[in-house]
Scaffold this motif. Structure first.
Motif, PDB file in Angstrom:
ATOM      1  N   SER A   1      25.111  22.558  73.878  1.00 30.60           N
ATOM      2  CA  SER A   1      24.175  21.731  73.116  1.00 30.60           C
ATOM      3  C   SER A   1      23.822  22.344  71.766  1.00 30.60           C
ATOM      4  O   SER A   1      23.417  21.628  70.839  1.00 30.60           O
ATOM      5  CB  SER A   1      22.898  21.496  73.934  1.00 30.60           C
TER       6      SER A   1
ATOM      7  N   SER B   1      15.945  29.389  73.981  1.00 30.10           N
ATOM      8  CA  SER B   1      16.136  27.977  74.316  1.00 30.10           C
ATOM      9  C   SER B   1      15.910  27.713  75.789  1.00 30.10           C
ATOM     10  O   SER B   1      15.227  26.749  76.164  1.00 30.10           O
ATOM     11  CB  SER B   1      17.552  27.533  73.924  1.00 30.10           C
TER      12      SER B   1
ATOM     13  N   LEU C   1      12.420  25.950  77.766  1.00 32.13           N
ATOM     14  CA  LEU C   1      12.555  24.794  78.648  1.00 32.13           C
ATOM     15  C   LEU C   1      11.953  25.104  80.021  1.00 32.13           C
ATOM     16  O   LEU C   1      11.211  24.297  80.590  1.00 32.13           O
ATOM     17  CB  LEU C   1      14.037  24.450  78.764  1.00 32.13           C
TER      18      LEU C   1
ATOM     19  N   SER D   1       9.185  23.413  75.529  1.00 30.19           N
ATOM     20  CA  SER D   1      10.007  22.465  74.789  1.00 30.19           C
ATOM     21  C   SER D   1      10.346  21.292  75.700  1.00 30.19           C
ATOM     22  O   SER D   1      10.247  21.390  76.929  1.00 30.19           O
ATOM     23  CB  SER D   1      11.287  23.138  74.281  1.00 30.19           C
ATOM     24  N   GLU D   2      10.757  20.190  75.105  1.00 33.23           N
ATOM     25  CA  GLU D   2      11.069  18.989  75.874  1.00 33.23           C
ATOM     26  C   GLU D   2      12.289  19.228  76.757  1.00 33.23           C
ATOM     27  O   GLU D   2      13.305  19.775  76.309  1.00 33.23           O
ATOM     28  CB  GLU D   2      11.332  17.816  74.930  1.00 33.23           C
ATOM     29  N   ASP D   3      12.189  18.820  77.997  1.00 35.96           N
ATOM     30  CA  ASP D   3      13.297  18.984  78.937  1.00 35.96           C
ATOM     31  C   ASP D   3      14.219  17.771  78.846  1.00 35.96           C
ATOM     32  O   ASP D   3      14.104  16.822  79.615  1.00 35.96           O
ATOM     33  CB  ASP D   3      12.757  19.150  80.367  1.00 35.96           C
ATOM     34  N   LYS D   4      15.145  17.822  77.915  1.00 37.42           N
ATOM     35  CA  LYS D   4      16.086  16.727  77.754  1.00 37.42           C
ATOM     36  C   LYS D   4      17.189  16.758  78.808  1.00 37.42           C
ATOM     37  O   LYS D   4      17.937  15.797  78.960  1.00 37.42           O
ATOM     38  CB  LYS D   4      16.704  16.785  76.353  1.00 37.42           C
ATOM     39  N   MET D   5      17.297  17.875  79.516  1.00 35.51           N
ATOM     40  CA  MET D   5      18.321  18.022  80.545  1.00 35.51           C
ATOM     41  C   MET D   5      17.868  17.459  81.898  1.00 35.51           C
ATOM     42  O   MET D   5      18.686  17.247  82.787  1.00 35.51           O
ATOM     43  CB  MET D   5      18.677  19.504  80.729  1.00 35.51           C
ATOM     44  N   GLY D   6      16.563  17.273  82.080  1.00 34.36           N
ATOM     45  CA  GLY D   6      16.055  16.828  83.369  1.00 34.36           C
ATOM     46  C   GLY D   6      16.149  17.889  84.442  1.00 34.36           C
ATOM     47  O   GLY D   6      16.352  17.599  85.621  1.00 34.36           O
ATOM     48  N   TRP D   7      15.949  19.147  84.059  1.00 36.10           N
ATOM     49  CA  TRP D   7      16.138  20.267  84.973  1.00 36.10           C
ATOM     50  C   TRP D   7      14.842  20.716  85.663  1.00 36.10           C
ATOM     51  O   TRP D   7      14.902  21.378  86.687  1.00 36.10           O
ATOM     52  CB  TRP D   7      16.722  21.464  84.230  1.00 36.10           C
TER      53      TRP D   7
END
Length: 413
Positions: free
Chosen positions: A333, A393, A397, A402-408
């Motif tokens: 990413s 990074s 997360l 930070s925003e969890d764009k991975m959905g982890w």
């Protein structure tokens, strides 16, 4: 508290300490975390006091002989020194236990006071090493809530390992729910933001008695937790590794690719010798050609050359680390090229940066590698730029910064 298994006699004595904290505590309003108007100033004060606030869950205690407090109307402030956490066991309040008999289905499981367990001397795990373990973490966010990081991946890895070890395993749903339950029962032990994490240790073991070599007739799924700081005493600072030539961690066709308990006892000899010489840990080579990188005692390894990051491919002798998998996705990413392949020791010595990954260490930069008596150092400014970027990074997360764009992440509370 003594937590080792005493193998003298037929019974391991349980802890007789009450489930409520063995430490002094201060009761605070139950709405301390839920009423956000109180949070900023009070939370800063708590950080200055190196303290943590958490509620006491309502739990039926089945091990300890004391009476468990089930007052959900109050919170307790623990007096642990959060600035002095290492990576060692801090006995907490509760553990989760579930049993499985020959039908292959695990019981619902329940929370018990943390303490020693009773086990038959002829149990499969004690006699034949039929056991697996996992490791994951919970983090405290600034608003007081708690995040789990990819617990479903740990559940899947345990199921994969259980198949290799001829063991039944809890479903992914049961694993995740049991993890949530255990963390919430011990949530006052989750360190404040930036002070560490709550390490979660799920165990799957053949607890049934078996004398001849065969799968155990009964299995125990157990989860306990402990607040932890940095795994390496250096923290996020370069560690010094030595490449091992005589001992090997795993062989093709063995169990190096699953998180079985036997994989780790075999590294203790080489690790102890290395630490006696001042090294942080050992980096192992493959057992066939003795020239390709495998992994550190409990970490995966990455090699950086310009904008390309290389790591040994998963081929049965290397543990498929969840942090490893996450770092690869994060690196993609961020625009890095990532290669999973055979990585020779010569490439290691010519690298721009080297770093390790694992649940305990997250990302640990390597300051030097010693191979056949020759020491190669990386960088002159401490932590390499790539290691720092990936560490920042991923931890941002994990901690909810930070925003969890991975959905982890899975949020609790």
């Amino acid at each position: 508290m003594e937590t080792s298994l005493a193998l003298v006699g037929l019974q391991l004595q349980p802890s007789y300490l009450p489930c409520p904290s063995r430490r002094a505590s201060t009761l605070l309003p139950a709405n301390f975390f839920t009423d956000r108007r109180h949070l900023p100033l009070s939370y800063l004060k708590l950080q200055n006091q190196r303290s943590l606030i958490s509620s006491r869950p309502q739990v039926a205690c089945t091990i300890c002989r004391g009476t468990a407090v089930s007052n959900s109307e109050t919170f307790e402030l623990d007096d642990i020194d959060w600035d002095d956490l290492g990576f060692g066991l801090v006995p907490t309040d509760y553990m989760y236990v579930a049993k499985c008999s020959k039908d292959g289905n695990f019981s619902k499981g329940d929370l018990q006071c943390f303490g020693n367990i009773e086990m038959n001397p002829s149990s499969g795990v004690l006699n034949y090493g039929q056991g697996l373990f996992e490791g994951l973490k919970a983090y405290r966010k600034l608003d007081g809530s708690i995040l789990l990081f990819r617990p479903d991946e740990n559940a899947l890895r345990m199921r994969m390992g259980a198949e290799r070890m001829c063991m039944p395993a809890p479903t992914t749903e049961q694993f995740v729910e049991a993890t949530k339950m255990t963390v919430l029962a011990n949530k006052r032990w989750v360190p404040p933001p930036g002070k560490g994490s709550l390490y979660i240790r799920p165990l799957l073991m053949g607890s049934g008695a078996v004398l001849g070599l065969a799968p155990a007739p009964e299995y125990t799924f157990l989860i306990y937790v402990s607040p932890v700081g940095n795994y390496f005493k250096e923290g996020l600072a370069p560690i010094n590794l030595v490449v091992e030539n005589e001992f090997h961690r795993a062989t093709p066709g063995g169990t190096g690719g699953v998180k079985t308990i036997g994989n780790y006892a075999s590294v203790l000899k080489a690790q102890s010798l290395a630490k006696a010489k001042g090294f942080s840990d050992v980096l192992y080579l493959d057992s066939v050609h003795k020239k390709y990188l495998e992994e550190v005692s409990s970490c995966n390894v990455f090699v950086v050359k310009r904008t390309t990051i290389s790591t040994p491919a998963i081929k049965g002798t290397i543990l498929p680390g969840i942090t490893r998998k996450s770092i690869i996705d994060v690196a993609h990413s961020l625009g890095f090229q990532v290669e999973e392949r055979l990585v020779s020791v010569e490439e290691l010595l010519d690298a721009d940066e080297v770093f390790c990954t694992g649940t305990a260490v997250v990302v640990s930069p390597v300051g030097s590698i010693t191979y056949l008596g020759e020491r190669v150092s990386y960088g002159k400014t401490g932590v390499g730029a790539v290691s720092q970027q990936l560490y920042s990074s991923l931890t941002s997360l994990q901690m909810g910064l930070s925003e969890d764009k991975m959905g982890w992440t899975v949020e609790l509370m």
